[in-house]
Design a protein around this motif. Sequence first.
Motif: not given
Length: 217
Positions: A84-94, A123-134
């Motif tokens: 959310w921070l990367v895609e909606r608020h302009g944060y960089e992945w680091d 299904v994955r975060d900005p670093h490629g780690d999988p996001i567990p489903a709910s």
Amino acid sequence: MQSTAAEDYVKAIYHHTEWQPEPVTPSQLATRLGLANSTVTEMVKKLAAAGLVHHRPYGAIELTRKGSLLALRQVRRHRVVETWLVERHGYEWDEVHDEAEILEHALSDRLLESIARSLGDPVRDPHGDPIPASDGTVTRPDAVLLAEARAGHEGAVVRISDNDPAMLRFLAEAGIALDSVLTVLGQKPYSGSIQVRASGGTVDLGPEVARAVWLAT
């Protein structure tokens, strides 16, 4: 027992075994959390009493089913927030890890799931780690650590460890990100560096980087 500390502990234990099979020791957990061994030992006893971990004195620490479910809940929250921070608020992945560490504990379940839906249930975060489903299920890509890939292997980058923000910046400057296709050219003699071919040309990556990047098999 469900405190912020307990959530952080079970999440750290989960992270240790997410991409490799060896269980975490108390000293490794203390290093990961930046805490004294004695502090970790006392907390692990509390986690064991709460049914969140299995642990014998001087042995490794493993999550129980209950502990795994709590860890997966926190991992989902953390990674949805990072996305959310990367895609909606302009944060960089680091830049997102520390912010997510705070926000993951503050958001309600309702708001967290609303954010996930607004992002298209990633299904994955900005670093490629999988996001567990709910429901706690996790789908990991078939991947090989760059350090263990053979010369000639070609694959897309599916995961980059976010432990070192400076490394993420280095990789971004080198044009290496998620989904970048790398061809392993081989290990350079004496230096330990692994040479890869990327879209921007040939790049030498040191051992630390090679142990932080996973390629599709």
